[in-house]
Structures are given as structure tokens and as C-alpha cells.
Design a protein around this motif. Structure first.
Motif, mmCIF file in Angstrom:
data_model
loop_
_atom_site.group_PDB
_atom_site.id
_atom_site.type_symbol
_atom_site.label_atom_id
_atom_site.label_comp_id
_atom_site.label_asym_id
_atom_site.label_seq_id
_atom_site.Cartn_x
_atom_site.Cartn_y
_atom_site.Cartn_z
ATOM 1 N N PRO A 122 -2.187 142.463 76.641
ATOM 2 C CA PRO A 122 -1.392 142.920 75.266
ATOM 3 C C PRO A 122 -2.257 141.821 74.044
ATOM 4 O O PRO A 122 -2.508 141.183 74.437
ATOM 5 C CB PRO A 122 0.226 142.937 75.440
ATOM 6 C CG PRO A 122 0.013 142.220 77.197
ATOM 7 C CD PRO A 122 -1.474 142.489 77.422
ATOM 8 N N ILE A 123 -2.259 142.722 73.464
ATOM 9 C CA ILE A 123 -3.367 142.008 71.657
ATOM 10 C C ILE A 123 -2.009 140.807 71.310
ATOM 11 O O ILE A 123 -0.627 142.003 71.535
ATOM 12 C CB ILE A 123 -3.756 142.946 71.385
ATOM 13 C CG1 ILE A 123 -4.944 143.444 71.415
ATOM 14 C CG2 ILE A 123 -4.167 141.586 69.953
ATOM 15 C CD1 ILE A 123 -6.072 143.941 70.814
ATOM 16 N N ASN A 124 -1.697 139.730 71.499
ATOM 17 C CA ASN A 124 -0.724 138.932 70.644
ATOM 18 C C ASN A 124 -0.516 139.674 69.300
ATOM 19 O O ASN A 124 -1.192 139.646 67.954
ATOM 20 C CB ASN A 124 -0.975 137.797 70.543
ATOM 21 C CG ASN A 124 -0.057 136.758 70.072
ATOM 22 O OD1 ASN A 124 0.478 137.033 69.517
ATOM 23 N ND2 ASN A 124 0.312 135.731 70.649
ATOM 24 N N PRO A 125 0.334 140.567 68.401
ATOM 25 C CA PRO A 125 0.311 140.862 67.049
ATOM 26 C C PRO A 125 0.177 139.832 66.136
ATOM 27 O O PRO A 125 -0.829 139.936 65.219
ATOM 28 C CB PRO A 125 2.150 141.112 66.789
ATOM 29 C CG PRO A 125 2.406 141.040 68.457
ATOM 30 C CD PRO A 125 1.440 140.201 69.550
ATOM 31 N N THR A 126 0.134 137.907 66.558
ATOM 32 C CA THR A 126 -0.706 137.968 65.374
ATOM 33 C C THR A 126 -1.760 137.414 65.069
ATOM 34 O O THR A 126 -2.032 136.363 64.496
ATOM 35 C CB THR A 126 0.584 135.864 65.175
ATOM 36 O OG1 THR A 126 0.240 135.342 66.968
ATOM 37 C CG2 THR A 126 1.689 136.586 65.493
ATOM 38 N N ALA A 127 -2.173 137.505 67.049
ATOM 39 C CA ALA A 127 -3.727 137.947 66.711
ATOM 40 C C ALA A 127 -4.453 138.988 65.417
ATOM 41 O O ALA A 127 -5.980 138.441 66.030
ATOM 42 C CB ALA A 127 -4.307 137.511 67.778
ATOM 43 N N GLU B 97 -0.853 132.135 71.017
ATOM 44 C CA GLU B 97 -2.249 132.396 70.519
ATOM 45 C C GLU B 97 -3.124 130.875 70.482
ATOM 46 O O GLU B 97 -3.876 131.340 71.205
ATOM 47 C CB GLU B 97 -1.867 132.991 68.831
ATOM 48 C CG GLU B 97 -3.425 133.887 68.299
ATOM 49 C CD GLU B 97 -3.474 133.561 67.407
ATOM 50 O OE1 GLU B 97 -2.648 133.458 66.192
ATOM 51 O OE2 GLU B 97 -5.017 133.843 66.708
ATOM 52 N N SER B 102 -6.529 135.903 71.962
ATOM 53 C CA SER B 102 -6.208 136.566 71.429
ATOM 54 C C SER B 102 -5.389 137.514 72.369
ATOM 55 O O SER B 102 -4.244 138.586 72.223
ATOM 56 C CB SER B 102 -6.914 137.235 70.470
ATOM 57 O OG SER B 102 -7.618 136.882 69.694
ATOM 58 N N PHE B 103 -5.364 137.809 73.302
ATOM 59 C CA PHE B 103 -4.684 137.980 74.395
ATOM 60 C C PHE B 103 -3.600 137.464 74.946
ATOM 61 O O PHE B 103 -3.204 136.070 75.333
ATOM 62 C CB PHE B 103 -5.311 138.972 75.480
ATOM 63 C CG PHE B 103 -6.178 139.926 74.495
ATOM 64 C CD1 PHE B 103 -6.348 141.004 74.626
ATOM 65 C CD2 PHE B 103 -7.433 139.149 74.275
ATOM 66 C CE1 PHE B 103 -7.591 141.856 73.989
ATOM 67 C CE2 PHE B 103 -9.025 140.427 73.810
ATOM 68 C CZ PHE B 103 -8.437 141.596 73.913
ATOM 69 N N ILE B 104 -1.953 137.743 75.478
ATOM 70 C CA ILE B 104 -0.989 137.447 75.051
ATOM 71 C C ILE B 104 -1.198 136.976 77.332
ATOM 72 O O ILE B 104 -1.510 138.381 78.044
ATOM 73 C CB ILE B 104 0.126 137.979 75.205
ATOM 74 C CG1 ILE B 104 0.494 138.127 73.807
ATOM 75 C CG2 ILE B 104 2.069 137.416 76.032
ATOM 76 C CD1 ILE B 104 1.808 139.368 73.789
ATOM 77 N N GLY B 265 2.169 147.325 67.802
ATOM 78 C CA GLY B 265 1.346 145.876 67.438
ATOM 79 C C GLY B 265 0.416 145.238 65.800
ATOM 80 O O GLY B 265 1.048 145.066 65.347
ATOM 81 N N THR B 269 2.161 143.103 62.622
ATOM 82 C CA THR B 269 1.343 142.936 61.815
ATOM 83 C C THR B 269 1.362 143.052 60.338
ATOM 84 O O THR B 269 0.631 142.099 59.608
ATOM 85 C CB THR B 269 -0.408 143.398 62.555
ATOM 86 O OG1 THR B 269 -0.164 142.911 63.808
ATOM 87 C CG2 THR B 269 -1.348 142.075 61.816
ATOM 88 N N LEU B 272 4.089 140.651 58.974
ATOM 89 C CA LEU B 272 3.872 139.831 59.101
ATOM 90 C C LEU B 272 2.911 139.345 57.411
ATOM 91 O O LEU B 272 2.559 137.774 57.654
ATOM 92 C CB LEU B 272 2.455 139.177 60.496
ATOM 93 C CG LEU B 272 3.547 138.813 61.374
ATOM 94 C CD1 LEU B 272 2.721 138.541 62.164
ATOM 95 C CD2 LEU B 272 4.156 137.593 61.479
ATOM 96 N N ASN B 299 3.115 147.543 74.528
ATOM 97 C CA ASN B 299 2.794 147.077 76.268
ATOM 98 C C ASN B 299 2.835 145.448 76.590
ATOM 99 O O ASN B 299 2.062 145.531 77.300
ATOM 100 C CB ASN B 299 0.867 147.420 75.619
ATOM 101 C CG ASN B 299 0.382 146.898 74.343
ATOM 102 O OD1 ASN B 299 1.316 146.493 73.890
ATOM 103 N ND2 ASN B 299 -0.114 146.119 74.068
#
Lengths: 470, 588
Positions: A122-127, B97, B102-104, B265, B269, B272, B299
Motif C-alpha cells: 500500500p502507498i503511504n497516504p503521506t507519500a 514514510e 513511499s510504500f508501507i 488514499g 492526502t 493532509l 488497501n
């Protein structure tokens, strides 16, 4: 009885149970959840599978190519000790693969330095970078009313027999990075296309290939084809393989990627089939309770991130069974995606192309992708007005069908005229007609001018002054 | 910190079974596998431990170790929560991050609150004071918008033997020492609280004031009380998320906790990027300074989605205990319910309706009952208001989550797809929605705006209800067949719908409507109706009313009249009276 032989990857001879595409293997030692297996039949032919569940000495495996020809005693299963990975490289553009990522165009296996897990992360929302750059598709009903933004996931909700393929092909042909009215669009942003077919007919795949070829796009397309007669279980892998390549191209190679996934309904049916065989508790219409999470793990692999200039824009196509938008597949999709383009059978019968039903369609990211400096200052008000007026047309039509057009008030008759013109001149356009955003907005104003200015409460008096022409 | 308590025997997605210690307790946090993935014990049978894992379990093998921690799932509470964004188990996403890109990534262990920040602490007590749970030890300016009150943990009391002098401290440096029955204890600004246990308070109070949202259809028509619970159900595209965002932006709460639970997602953002820029109309400070975000996108692992709701509500209760009004948004509770269903399915529990577990209603009740207007342990007043979005499949409100939710909330904001399609936003359907707080709020309105809000609201509702009845006739015979008095109702209802109920989240002026403006706008429309009624009784035609220039003004007053120039509404009223007088004169 199963027998354990240690030969590189762990290998087990004989299975305990075979049911549909599922194989239950006893006597496997330490098997990882979600790891890849190779399954050999009695003649040594190999097919791949994936571990769905593991216990202490038992593993439940789904076999992608189906279990035809597998027997209890003579089947060998080799556990490879890692999740499914595919090679990713720019050279995959211009190539055709099967649903598992194996080339089927006669060319060699792509040479790659990178191998990536098809499940992604999953993409980190902050990224993430919030998508704000619009894509000009040249189609008024999209650009004017449901603007597509780079990094958005916008599905096409269609029905069997409707021209969703033509529409998707037209979008692929015409899509450019949008520019404000009066400025020329930058050609710099050329899209590469990742195309994944799940359970579609040969003709459909051929149509897309021909259409890519005609527009000269073929060299920047990677096609992953799981066709209608290919094993359904492979369908569960196809979109993930395609998106893994898309992520590499967008986030490692800084490209703008347009991903077409068709047909998501077939994908969901494959998922239901597996769930059913595993005896899971079904939720709506027999689909598993995790359908939402599963679809999200596909659709959410879209967007932009801070560390790359590239982007992934998704255009999934799905056919609504019986044109029912409340069916679980379109319903859950709509909850995850950032809007939807809905095609209407009624409009298609009237010969309108693209038959986009404007009212139920929506682009959630439109609000930040349009307006001054992006398209034109009046765009947001104009589209709101067109929506509101066209919504009123529906009421007037319902009334007219009861009391007859002659009995309508003058204003309501103007609404009817506006409605007809909106469908015929704004929504309707040629399959090769590529309208600029300015043309689209101007057609909108020309049509609004059919109505008296007092009716236009969503646009400002200044905008009426500037654009309204009697 | 952790020790091995067993080994994994079975893995199915987020649900893992292990064999091992019988000393493990229910809901204890455990760490699974060599990567130490965080999980929680959800079932015990003999020496078999069932665990839900908050991270992806791909690649995990039977035989992997399981470690115990001896702690239930808890959150860290202290200065530094505001302006943060966490995942469902309170890992700070910006730090994640930095750590994994960029990915968890998996198995990343992070402390929720940053340890190195130094906070300016000003004591309010001194050595020798006797303090109880909830007493204020001192204050910290957490953000310019909010003073953080450092409280004695709820379950402690005793005599302070030492209090730190005013100065800068990190959250794990001692700021006081407390002598309790069980010996002396150091207190820091950092506390932990188990998420599944509601924080205690002294008593519950009756709701008495509305949570003002600046959204006309909500404040004027279907008000939510501070400490109340509301649900926003709606199919996709009906505008749930925009409505939630609008409330998060403009609600007159001192702290906002926004839980993105199983949603997109890009939406997180957007929040944010937008909230640091937007200014709170009351404090004049960026909205982010009063906001805590919890993001578990669709996800991200499903078990953490289940936890995210509890993480959020515990943080909300913490600020409530300081004596603040907190608004909590959960978008969407349906995704949380689906997480319950998914885990339940993997445990092969007997399903009730539509595959949901039989305890769905109980869980929903526990959650919504954590809303409330309370007297805190230190005698202050604080509240947690919950606004839960519900995403019914197919937009059908008869499904289990919507139906059970309705039992535990008192304010129902039904979003309507048909209104949304006509771009009528917020698409709150005025005939289907309700608020049980209307009677409780009448006094507040009388004090604030010196008008009889309840009567005016009643009149407007009557017009709207009457309109829907008339619309059915119009659909059969056309509007011309109605007498002019009834057509006036249609005309006024149109004014109410387009001029009052519709509110643009994107318009600079209209995004937020102060209550003074709301009530005066409503008053104007009702005034228009009364005057027009009189004139029509005298024989004027409805078209004459319709064509009055002031009608267009009424339609646009929401954007024409800036929120700080409400006197312009008087001008419109004068104009209205002049034009009506003129018309009336013709029909004397």
C-alpha cells in the motif's frame, strides 16, 4: 500417502484432495502463506499455483491453470518459498503476455534487473501527491462534466453490447495532459499504456490491439491477456501483474501510465468461484465478504507519489450484470474508485455515441483539476449548471409523457429542447472527434443559451454576461 | 519487552493460530514471526491462541515464533497528537514514510509520539497537593490553537511529593511524583490507555447545545448535539466524504479526530494538503492545529482497519477529559463492519445477516455509546460527538449496518443519490432525515439568535413536506392544474431547496454559514412566503410573484451576502417589502 523429498524447493508427491482449482497438500513441512508453487501432473507438465492457507503439515493451494489431469497419487507439488514475482522492465512495452506475465507474442522472455512481488504494497497516504492535473480526452461528456485527472481511478460502468471498448480505445488514442484554455497542450506527457484483459473474448483483445496499432501506440503498450477460455483462476493474478509493471514504469521510470483493466466483472466472478470452493461464508450474491478489500488492493494501486514525476491513472471497465448498478461489483467498485463513467442503453439506442449517462456519472477529483489556470474559470459553475438543467429535463420529460408536450409551460418546452440538444450536440460526438476543452465549454454555453437566463442559478451573473448568447 | 509464548500452526490471511502458553490473555498484543508483526489475541482454546495480525502475513510459515507483550492494544496519549497522521494502530505515517519509503513496509516498529520534542510545561499543582484521576497537573501549549492539559491518569490518586518547575520537558521525562497507596510513582506527560476500554468520567450530562457545522441543512434542520451521535448513510457518489470533510473543517469543536477507515488514499492526502492551509473561522489558526488524522486506507491490512476506530475514539476521549469539545468523524463505519465480517469469516464463526457476525450490533452500540456530553473526572465539561458515515451496499438503507446503526444514533442524515445526481449538495434528504435533538436545542437557539428557531424550522418543514405531496400531483397533471396558493408552495419550496438547503462546499462564501446568517436567511424566505400568500389571496397571479426581481436575489443571497456583512440581508428584506407593497397595491 504423500512423500516428502528435499530437492531445492521443497517438493511433495501426492495430494490429499483436488476440488475445482484447489489442491490440498498434506505432509508439506514449512510452507509460507501466499507462496508460489509449481504443480506437475503425471506426465511432468507444470502449472503454477499459490498457497491460500497453511496449517502445520497441510497447505491449501489454488492452481492457476486449473486441476484438469491432476491425480491424487501422481501429482507433484514444489513449493518455491516466495510470493509470486514478475520481471519488470521498460522493454515490456510493445509486448504481449498471457495473464501470468509470460510472453505469448513469440518474443523472448524480457530481460530484467528488477523482480517485483505482484501483490505490491500500500502507498503511504503521506507519500502521495494529490492529483490535480487534468487529462484532456477530447470527449465532451468526460472533459466537460466528469473531468479525468492524472492519477485518478475512474471506471467505466457499462453493460454487455454497449461501446465501452470503443470509448476506452478512444480515450487511449486522444488522452493528453490538459492545458488551460488558450494555451497549447504540452506534448511532453505521452502516456504509456498497460492493458490487462480478464476473461474477455478474443475479438475484444484483437480490437484493442488493432486500435493501438492504428494509432501508432503499439510500441508503448504492454498487453496482458487472460482470455475467456483461459483458466479463470489466472484472472486473479492478471490485474496484479499488470499493475506491478505499471508501478515500476510510473514510480521508478517516471512515466505517465494509463492502465486499462477489462472486464472487472469477470475478475470478481473468478474470485467468487474460488471462495465458493473453499466453503467461505458468502455475503451478497455469493461474493465473498472480502470482495471490497480485494478490489481495493487493485484499484488503490493508482496515483502519484512525491518521489516520482510519473503517475498511474486507471480506467477499469466493468459490465454491470443486467445493467444493475446496485450489483455488488459496480457497487463496491464505486465505493473505492474516484467516480464512475456510466454508459446508458437508452442513449445507445438513440444512436448517441459515446452513450454516457451524464447524471449518474461522476468524477470526484474534477473539482481540484479544473477552473482558472487549469481549464477555464467558469468550468465548475458551467458544469454544475449543465447538470442541474439536465436533471430538470428528466422531470419535464416525465411530466410531458403524462400531459403531453403541448401542455407544458414555455420554459419547460425550452428545457425539452435543451435536453435534446445536450444529448445530440454535447454528449454525442464522433469516435474520432477530438474536441479541445475550449470547444467543449463553448458548446456547453451555447446550449445553456437555449434556456432563459433567470433559470441559470448555478452560474454567476458575470459569467452569464460573458458567455450567454441569445 | 517481549518473550516467546508459542509457535504459529496455521495461517489464513490476517488470522493466525499458534500453539503455546496458557497464560496469554484475551486481547493481549502479541508479535508474530521473525519480523515481529503486530497482532492481537482474539481467541483462546486450550493451548491454541487465535491472533488477528495488523500487517500483511504473506510469506509467514508454520513454526514461526509468537511473542507476548503482556499489554492490551493501547494508544499513546500526550502532547504531539494534534497535527499528526497515524495508521490504524497509531504508527505515525510521516515517520513510516521516512523509514520505509513511499510504500508501507512490514514489521516497522515506531513509537506513536515523537520522544525528542520538548514541550513547555507550566505546572498548576505543587508538591503536597492531593490529586485524583483526571486532575490537571499542568498545561502545555500543544498548538497555538489548543492548550494541552496534562492529567493524572484516571486510575491513580495520591499526594504529590514533587512537581517539576515550569520549563521544557520531553514527554517521557518525569514532571511529577505521586505517593499512592501502592508506593511512589513518577508521572510523565505520556500516558497509555487500552483502546477497547472507554475512559472514565464523573457523570453524563444531557445534551444542551448543538455542534454547529456551518452547514444550513444540518444546523437549522437536523441539528446534532454536542456529545451526540449521528450517522451519514449514502450510496457511492452521494457525497458522504465531502459532507464529512465539511464538518471536520467547520464544526465548532476544539479538537477534531478524523478516521479514514477503509477509504481512498487520495482522500487522506487531500485532507493532509488542505487542512494546514484552511483557517478555522473561530480561532483564526490553520485547521490542522486542532486535528488528529487516522488513516487506514482500503488497501491497508484489514485487521488494523478494525482497530482504527478504537484508536480514534480513545484519542477523542482523552481530549474530552481535558474539558474540550471533540468531534469525531469515522468514514466509513461500514468498512469497519466489513473488517469484522472478514475476520469473523476467517474464524468460521456462524454468520448472522448478510455474513456479518452476530455481535455486529453489540460492537456498533459500544462504539456509539462512547459519544457523550460529560462532566469529566476533574469537574470540567467536555464532549465527544460521533459522526459516522455508513456506506450501504446499493444505497439500500435496509441492510444490517445501517439498520443497527439507526438504533444507536439520534441524528440521521440520509444522503440521497437522486439529489446528488442533480448536483444538489449536501444531498441530505429532508424527508428521510431526522434529528431527535431538535427539542433539546430550542433553548440554545433562543438564547443565541433570539428567534423562535423551532417554529420557523417547523414552518419550513411543512412547506417542504407539502411540496413533495404536490409534486406527486404535478407529475400526473402538470403544475398548471394547481391553484395558485399551492403553486406558491412549490415556489417557496424551490427557494428553500435552491436558496437555502443547497450549499456549495467549493464556494468561498457559501462553504460556511454562521447561525446568524442561517436563521436570517430562513426568516427572509418565510417572510416572502407569508407576504406572497396574502397577495395571492387577493387575486394576484403566481407568475407575478415568480417574476419579482427579488426572487433571484433570495436565490443567490447565500453567496451574495458575505458572512461579515449580514446587514445586506436587511437590504434584501427592504427590497422584498417594496416589491410586495407595490404588487399588493395593485390588488387592493
Amino acid at each position: 500417502m504423500s512423500e516428502f523429498i528435499d530437492r531445492g524447493g521443497q517438493e511433495v508427491i501426492g495430494v490429499a484432495r483436488v476440488e475445482g482449482p484447489i489442491v490440498v497438500v498434506d505432509g508439506a513441512g514449512s510452507v509460507g502463506y501466499d507462496e508460489v508453487v509449481e504443480v506437475f501432473d503425471s506426465r511432468g507438465r507444470v502449472r503454477r499455483g499459490r498457497v491460500l492457507e497453511v496449517g502445520e503439515d497441510v497447505a491449501v493451494v489454488e492452481v492457476f491453470a486449473g486441476t484438469t489431469g491432476l491425480s491424487i497419487d501422481d501429482t507433484r507439488v514444489r513449493f518455491l518459498g516466495q510470493p509470486l514475482r514478475i520481471p519488470v522492465t521498460e522493454e515490456m512495452l510493445g509486448r504481449i503476455f498471457d495473464g501470468m506475465g509470460t510472453p505469448i507474442d513469440g518474443g523472448p522472455e524480457p530481460l530484467a534487473d528488477h523482480y517485483a512481488d505482484i501483490n505490491g504494497q500500500p502507498i503511504n497516504p503521506t507519500a502521495r501527491v494529490y492529483p490535480r492535473d487534468y487529462i484532456q480526452t477530447g470527449i465532451s461528456a468526460i472533459d466537460g462534466m466528469n473531468t479525468l485527472v492524472m492519477g485518478q481511478k475512474l471506471p467505466i460502468f457499462s453493460g454487455s453490447g454497449l461501446p465501452h471498448d470503443q470509448l476506452a480505445a478512444q480515450i487511449v488514442r486522444q488522452a493528453t495532459l490538459g492545458a488551460p484554455v488558450g494555451e497549447t497542450p504540452t506534448q511532453a506527457a505521452e502516456f504509456v499504456i498497460v492493458f490487462a484483459a480478464m476473461g474477455v473474448k478474443h475479438d475484444v483483445a484483437a480490437y484493442f490491439r488493432d486500435s493501438f496499432a492504428e494509432s501508432g501506440a503499439l510500441t508503448r503498450v504492454a498487453m496482458f491477456l487472460n482470455l475467456a477460455d483461459d483458466p479463470p483462476v489466472e484472472r486473479l493474478v492478471t490485474p496484479r501483474v499488470a499493475l506491478t509493471l505499471a508501478e515500476y514504469l510510473a514510480f521508478e521510470r517516471q512515466m505517465h501510465v494509463l492502465v486499462i483493466l477489462t472486464d472487472m466483472t469477470n475478475y470478481c466472478e473468478a474470485l467468487r468461484q474460488i471462495s465458493n470452493i473453499r466453503g467461505e461464508v458468502p455475503s451478497r450474491k455469493g461474493y465473498p465478504g472480502y470482495l471490497y478489500s480485494d478490489l481495493a488492493s487493485i484499484y488503490e494501486r493508482t496515483g502519484r507519489i512525491k518521489t516520482s514525476k510519473g503517475s498511474i491513472t486507471q480506467l477499469p471497465i466493468l459490465t454491470m450484470p443486467n445493467d444493475d448498478i446496485t450489483h455488488p461489483v459496480p457497487d463496491l467498485t464505486g465505493y473505492i474508485t474516484e467516480g464512475q463513467i456510466v454508459l446508458s442503453r437508452d442513449l445507445a439506442y438513440q444512436g448517441i455515441y459515446p452513450p454516457i449517462a451524464v447524471l449518474p456519472s461522476l468524477s470526484r477529483l474534477m473539482k481540484d483539476g479544473i477552473g482558472e489556470g487549469r481549464t477555464r474559470a467558469d468550468h465548475s459553475h458551467l458544469s454544475a449548471q449543465l447538470y442541474a438543467s439536465y436533471a430538470h429535463v428528466q422531470d419535464v420529460r416525465a411530466l410531458a409523457s403524462v400531459i403531453g408536450e403541448e401542455e407544458l409551460s414555455t420554459v419547460d418546452r425550452q428545457y425539452l429542447e435543451f435536453g435534446r440538444a445536450f444529448e445530440q450536440e454535447f454528449v454525442n460526438q464522433g469516435p474520432t472527434e477530438n474536441r479541445t476543452i475550449e470547444e467543449t465549454l463553448n458548446i456547453g454555453w451555447r446550449l445553456l443559451s437555449i434556456l432563459p437566463p433567470e433559470e441559470l442559478t448555478r452560474v454567476s451573473p458575470d459569467e452569464i454576461q460573458q458567455y450567454y448568447r441569445k | 519487552m517481549s518473550w516467546q509464548i508459542g509457535t504459529v500452526t496455521w495461517i489464513n490471511g490476517p488470522v493466525v493460530r499458534a500453539r503455546g502458553s496458557r497464560q496469554v490473555s484475551m486481547l493481549e498484543v502479541v508479535e508474530v514471526g521473525d519480523e515481529h508483526l503486530v497482532g492481537e489475541v482474539i481467541g483462546l482454546e486450550g493451548d491454541i491462541i487465535t491472533i488477528q495480525v495488523y500487517e500483511e502475513t504473506s510469506g509467514m510459515r508454520p513454526g514461526a515464533p509468537v511473542y507476548g507483550t503482556g499489554m492490551p492494544l493501547s494508544v499513546e496519549l500526550g502532547p504531539g497528537l494534534l497535527r499528526s497522521i497515524f495508521d490504524g494502530i497509531q504508527r505515525p505515517l510521516p515517520v513510516l514514510e521516512m523509514r520505509s519509503g513511499s510504500f508501507i513496509g512490514r514489521g516497522v516498529h515506531l513509537t506513536p509520539l515523537y520522544r525528542k520534542d520538548r514541550w513547555q510545561f507550566t505546572p498548576r499543582v505543587k508538591a503536597g497537593d492531593y490529586v485524583t484521576g483526571g486532575s490537571i497537573l499542568g498545561t502545555v501549549p500543544e498548538t497555538p490553537a489548543l492548550e494541552h492539559r496534562v492529567l493524572v491518569p484516571p486510575d491513580l490518586e495520591g499526594t504529590l511529593t514533587w512537581v517539576a518547575p515550569a520549563g521544557e520537558y520531553t514527554i517521557d521525562e518525569p514532571i511529577a511524583r505521586l505517593r499512592t497507596e501502592n508506593g511512589e510513582q513518577e508521572l510523565t506527560m505520556l500516558q497509555r490507555w487500552p483502546v477497547r476500554r472507554p475512559r472514565p468520567y464523573r457523570s453524563r450530562l444531557a445534551p444542551a447545545e448543538p455542534l454547529i457545522t456551518g452547514q444550513r441543512v444540518l444546523d437549522t434542520f437536523f441539528p446534532l448535539a454536542k456529545g451526540g451521535a449521528a450517522a451519514i448513510p449514502g450510496g457511492f457518489g452521494a457525497g458522504k466524504t465531502v459532507a464529512q470533510h465539511q464538518i471536520a473543517k467547520w464544526a465548532d469543536a476544539q479538537v477534531v479526530v478524523y478516521i479514514g477507515c477503509g477509504e481512498r488514499g487520495n482522500e487522506m492526502t487531500e485532507v493532509l494538503q488542505e487542512f494546514p492551509e484552511l483557517v478555522d473561522p473561530r480561532s483564526g489558526r490553520p485547521l490542522m492545529e486542532r486535528t488528529v488524522l487516522i488513516a487506514n486506507t482500503s488497501n491497508m491490512p484489514v485487521a488494523a482497519r478494525e482497530a482504527s476506530i478504537y484508536t480514534g475514539i480513545t484519542i477523542a476521549e482523552y481530549y474530552r477529559d481535558m474539558g474540550y469539545h471533540v468531534a469525531l468523524m469515522a468514514d466509513s463505519t461500514s468498512r469497519w463492519a466489513e473488517a469484522l465480517r472478514e475476520i469473523s469469516g476467517r474464524l468460521e464463526e456462524m454468520p448472522a445477516e448478510e455474513g456479518y457476525p452476530a455481535y455486529l450490533a453489540a460492537r456498533l452500540a459500544e462504539f456509539y455509546e462512547r459519544a457523550g456530553y460529560v462532566e469529566t473526572l476533574n469537574g470540567e465539561r467536555g464532549s465527544v460527538s460521533i459522526i459516522g458515515a455508513v456506506s450501504p451496499p446499493g444505497g439500500d438503507f435496509s441492510e444490517p449496518v445501517t439498520q443497527h446503526t439507526k438504533r444507536f444514533i439520534r441524528c440521521f442524515w440520509a444522503l440521497d443519490k437522486a439529489l446528488a445526481s442533480a448536483r444538489h449538495f449536501p444531498s441530505v434528504n429532508w424527508l428521510e432525515s431526522y434529528s431527535e435533538y431538535v427539542d433539546d436545542m430550542a433553548d440554545w437557539w433562543r438564547e443565541q439568535v433570539e428567534r423562535d428557531w423551532q417554529t420557523m424550522r417547523g414552518q419550513a418543514m411543512t412547506i417542504l413536506t407539502e411540496e413533495s405531496r404536490l409534486e406527486r400531483i404535478v407529475k400526473l397533471v402538470g403544475p398548471d392544474a394547481l391553484p395558485d396558493e399551492q403553486r406558491l408552495i412549490l415556489e417557496t419550496a424551490r427557494l428553500l431547496r435552491e436558496g437555502f438547503l443547497q450549499q456549495s462546499a467549493l464556494d468561498e462564501v457559501d462553504a460556511y454559514s454562521p447561525v446568524q446568517k442561517q436563521i436570517r436567511m430562513l426568516d427572509l424566505i418565510l417572510h416572502f412566503h407569508q407576504r406572497a400568500q396574502r397577495i395571492i389571496k387577493r387575486g394576484a397571479l403566481i407568475v407575478m410573484i415568480h417574476d419579482l426581481p427579488v426572487v433571484n436575489k433570495l436565490m443567490r443571497m447565500k453567496t451574495l451576502v458575505a458572512n461579515d456583512q449580514l446587514e445586506k440581508l436587511d437590504d434584501i428584506r427592504r427590497e422584498l417589502d417594496e416589491q410586495m407593497d407595490q404588487l399588493e397595491a395593485e390588488y387592493r
